[in-house]
Design a protein around this motif. Structure first.
Motif, PDB file in Angstrom:
ATOM      1  N   PHE A 262       0.825  -1.203   0.000  1.00  0.00           N
ATOM      2  CA  PHE A 262       0.000   0.000   0.000  1.00  0.00           C
ATOM      3  C   PHE A 262       0.866   1.263   0.000  1.00  0.00           C
ATOM      4  CE2 PHE A 262      -3.043  -3.000   2.189  1.00  0.00           C
ATOM      5  CZ  PHE A 262      -3.895  -3.107   1.108  1.00  0.00           C
ATOM      6  N   ILE A 263       0.205   2.372  -0.196  1.00  0.00           N
ATOM      7  CA  ILE A 263       0.924   3.627  -0.386  1.00  0.00           C
ATOM      8  C   ILE A 263       1.795   4.041   0.812  1.00  0.00           C
ATOM      9  CG2 ILE A 263      -0.921   5.198   0.398  1.00  0.00           C
ATOM     10  CD1 ILE A 263      -0.210   6.945  -2.073  1.00  0.00           C
ATOM     11  N   PHE A 283      -8.030   1.760  -4.164  1.00  0.00           N
ATOM     12  CA  PHE A 283      -8.181   3.192  -3.908  1.00  0.00           C
ATOM     13  C   PHE A 283      -6.834   3.873  -4.089  1.00  0.00           C
ATOM     14  CE2 PHE A 283      -7.405   6.620  -0.875  1.00  0.00           C
ATOM     15  CZ  PHE A 283      -8.462   7.477  -1.118  1.00  0.00           C
ATOM     16  N   TYR A 284      -6.881   5.097  -4.624  1.00  0.00           N
ATOM     17  CA  TYR A 284      -5.709   5.974  -4.648  1.00  0.00           C
ATOM     18  C   TYR A 284      -6.202   7.393  -4.436  1.00  0.00           C
ATOM     19  CZ  TYR A 284      -1.546   8.448  -6.393  1.00  0.00           C
ATOM     20  OH  TYR A 284      -0.463   9.279  -6.527  1.00  0.00           O
ATOM     21  N   TRP A 285      -5.542   8.123  -3.584  1.00  0.00           N
ATOM     22  CA  TRP A 285      -6.031   9.437  -3.164  1.00  0.00           C
ATOM     23  C   TRP A 285      -6.211  10.398  -4.336  1.00  0.00           C
ATOM     24  CZ3 TRP A 285      -3.571  14.066  -3.983  1.00  0.00           C
ATOM     25  CH2 TRP A 285      -2.229  14.013  -4.362  1.00  0.00           C
ATOM     26  N   GLU A 373       1.548   1.633 -11.447  1.00  0.00           N
ATOM     27  CA  GLU A 373       2.997   1.528 -11.501  1.00  0.00           C
ATOM     28  C   GLU A 373       3.578   2.659 -10.670  1.00  0.00           C
ATOM     29  OE1 GLU A 373       6.250   0.744 -14.943  1.00  0.00           O
ATOM     30  OE2 GLU A 373       5.092   2.601 -15.161  1.00  0.00           O
ATOM     31  N   VAL A 374       4.543   2.336  -9.833  1.00  0.00           N
ATOM     32  CA  VAL A 374       5.183   3.366  -9.016  1.00  0.00           C
ATOM     33  C   VAL A 374       6.000   4.287  -9.911  1.00  0.00           C
ATOM     34  CG1 VAL A 374       6.797   3.799  -7.135  1.00  0.00           C
ATOM     35  CG2 VAL A 374       5.230   1.855  -7.009  1.00  0.00           C
ATOM     36  N   LYS A 375       5.823   5.582  -9.729  1.00  0.00           N
ATOM     37  CA  LYS A 375       6.481   6.581 -10.568  1.00  0.00           C
ATOM     38  C   LYS A 375       7.985   6.642 -10.307  1.00  0.00           C
ATOM     39  CE  LYS A 375       2.613   9.808 -11.253  1.00  0.00           C
ATOM     40  NZ  LYS A 375       2.152  11.207 -11.089  1.00  0.00           N
ATOM     41  N   TYR A 387       1.856   7.182  -7.712  1.00  0.00           N
ATOM     42  CA  TYR A 387       1.347   6.146  -8.614  1.00  0.00           C
ATOM     43  C   TYR A 387       0.991   6.712  -9.978  1.00  0.00           C
ATOM     44  CZ  TYR A 387       0.375   3.069  -4.525  1.00  0.00           C
ATOM     45  OH  TYR A 387       0.455   2.288  -3.404  1.00  0.00           O
ATOM     46  N   ARG A 388       1.157   5.856 -10.976  1.00  0.00           N
ATOM     47  CA  ARG A 388       0.610   6.100 -12.316  1.00  0.00           C
ATOM     48  C   ARG A 388      -0.402   5.001 -12.596  1.00  0.00           C
ATOM     49  NH1 ARG A 388       1.214   4.175 -17.484  1.00  0.00           N
ATOM     50  NH2 ARG A 388       2.790   2.658 -16.837  1.00  0.00           N
ATOM     51  N   LEU A 389      -1.620   5.383 -12.945  1.00  0.00           N
ATOM     52  CA  LEU A 389      -2.661   4.400 -13.234  1.00  0.00           C
ATOM     53  C   LEU A 389      -2.346   3.677 -14.537  1.00  0.00           C
ATOM     54  CD1 LEU A 389      -5.445   3.150 -12.558  1.00  0.00           C
ATOM     55  CD2 LEU A 389      -6.487   5.007 -13.891  1.00  0.00           C
ATOM     56  N   VAL A 390      -2.319   2.343 -14.469  1.00  0.00           N
ATOM     57  CA  VAL A 390      -2.063   1.518 -15.648  1.00  0.00           C
ATOM     58  C   VAL A 390      -3.361   0.961 -16.210  1.00  0.00           C
ATOM     59  CG1 VAL A 390      -0.904  -0.575 -16.496  1.00  0.00           C
ATOM     60  CG2 VAL A 390       0.226   0.890 -14.810  1.00  0.00           C
TER      61      VAL A 390
END
Length: 412
Positions: A262-263, A283-285, A373-375, A387-390
């Motif tokens: 998690f984040i 979930f992502y903020w 994917e982690v930036k 994060y970058r949404l894939v």
């Protein structure tokens, strides 16, 4: 400290009193409050993913519901289950029997959640659970609990398929040796096999208490597998990712996959070490306007930290439970946890963290799951821009099909 969503005094009978002021009137008893307990990991390996953040999220749900229905009184308590199923079971029993708790929420450790689910069913109370094991909506399903935030099947389905499609055909698992780790490795291994990949091996480490992962990572490195997948979470996942970098697994050409990270862990590890890692969250903020608005309120109470899937699972679950209580009445909800869960299944879910969804008949909460994917450090514009949404997998596709779960409540 108990938190009351509303302490409005009941002042009914004013019209009758004005007509016959000399007649004594019996006092009207206030409806007892709904009592909710957040049973979480306050200091262990999952404390960053749950802990104080889960309590804050539940508080926000109570406050938001008070604006919908200010007449429903709600009290909140919290406790530390210490990552142990016997401690969780004993505390849940005391809460239900002694303290009048109507709903227990969170339980981020699978073995502890399974134990509390059993207690809830015995005592006909309600539970909303946020661990990984997909057994909670399968062979261990119950009319008294809902499995809310995520599960191992959805994680394997999202992360596993994406890596396989990208060419990662051979896998090696580093697995926490308890119910959650076993379920996560098994679900992902099944996806790998179904898609024509191979599992070269699995190494299991003692949980909790392992800090040095050197011997386990060296076995993964020696396997020659294209993908080294960590079937763990919390501090263990963070330590594995950091130590894998130190041992040069990625430099040697192996791809790292965190099957549940998690984040808070990514923030703690830092983008330099975690960049390129693929992971799935519900979930992502920074996903949309609703998630950003909720996270701003949450961060104001959490020293600027952003929430993760487990923590917002407490918000979403508590909010929906209170909507069900309002629909059926407090007395009926307090009389039977199974009846409250049944009411939760009858109304759709909608909130700022997961959006729209539903509670399925096997107790599985359905909502979209997102592969991120982690930036890289160069791509990030702020400390929590990670994060970058894939890809987004729709909820009805993300979770295990109802017919495959072997839930005794589901008729074939």
């Amino acid at each position: 400290m108990p938190v009351a969503a509303n302490r409005r005094h009941l002042l009914g009978g004013l019209a009758a009193a004005s007509v016959a002021p000399l007649l004594p009137r019996p006092a009207r008893a206030a409806t007892p409050p709904i009592r909710i307990g957040v049973l979480t990991d306050m200091a262990g390996p999952y404390s960053e993913d749950s802990g104080r953040g889960s309590v804050v999220a539940a508080q926000l749900a109570i406050e938001d519901f008070a604006r919908i229905d200010p007449g429903l009184r709600v009290e909140l308590i919290s406790g530390d289950m210490q990552g142990k199923p016997d401690v969780a079971s004993a505390l849940a029993s005391a809460w239900y029997d002694r303290d009048g708790i109507d709903l227990i929420v969170d339980l981020p450790v699978s073995s502890a959640a399974l134990a509390v689910a059993h207690v809830a069913r015995q005592k006909d109370k309600a539970a909303i659970l946020n661990p990984g094991t997909s057994d909670l909506s399968g062979k261990a399903c119950s009319p008294n609990h809902v499995h809310w935030a995520f599960d191992t099947y959805a994680l394997a389905n999202s992360t596993g398929r994406a890596i396989l499609a990208g060419g990662g055909r051979s896998w090696y698992f580093v697995q926490a040796d308890y119910a959650f780790g076993a379920a996560l490795a098994a679900d992902t291994g099944r996806i790998v096999a179904e898609q024509g990949g191979t599992v070269k091996g699995t190494v299991r480490y003692p949980f909790p208490g392992t800090m040095d992962f050197a011997s386990f990572l060296l076995q993964a490195q020696a396997s020659g597998a294209q993908v080294v997948a960590f079937a763990n979470a919390g501090a263990d996942a963070a330590n594995c990712i950091k130590q894998a970098g130190e041992f040069g697994l990625t430099q040697g050409g192996q791809k790292l996959a965190s099957l549940l990270c998690f984040i808070p862990q990514i923030h703690g590890i830092g983008l330099q070490a975690a960049q390129g890692l693929l992971l799935t969250e519900g979930f992502y903020w920074d996903l949309n306007d609703r998630t950003r608005a909720f996270s701003k309120r949450y961060g104001a109470r959490m020293d600027g930290q952003m929430p993760c899937t487990i923590q917002v699972g407490c918000y979403s679950g508590v909010l929906h439970y209170l909507k069900a209580v309002a629909a059926m009445g407090v007395e009926a909800a307090r009389a039977s946890g199974a009846a409250a869960v049944r009411q939760m299944k009858q109304i759709p879910t909608d909130d700022d963290v997961f959006g729209q969804g539903r509670v399925r008949e096997d107790g599985r909460k359905i909502h979209d799951m997102h592969l991120f994917e982690v930036k890289t450090p160069a791509q990030s514009t702020s400390s929590w821009d990670l994060y970058r949404l894939v890809r987004t997998t729709p909820g009805e596709q993300a979770f295990r099909p109802l017919a495959e779960g072997q839930c005794p409540m589901v008729r074939s």
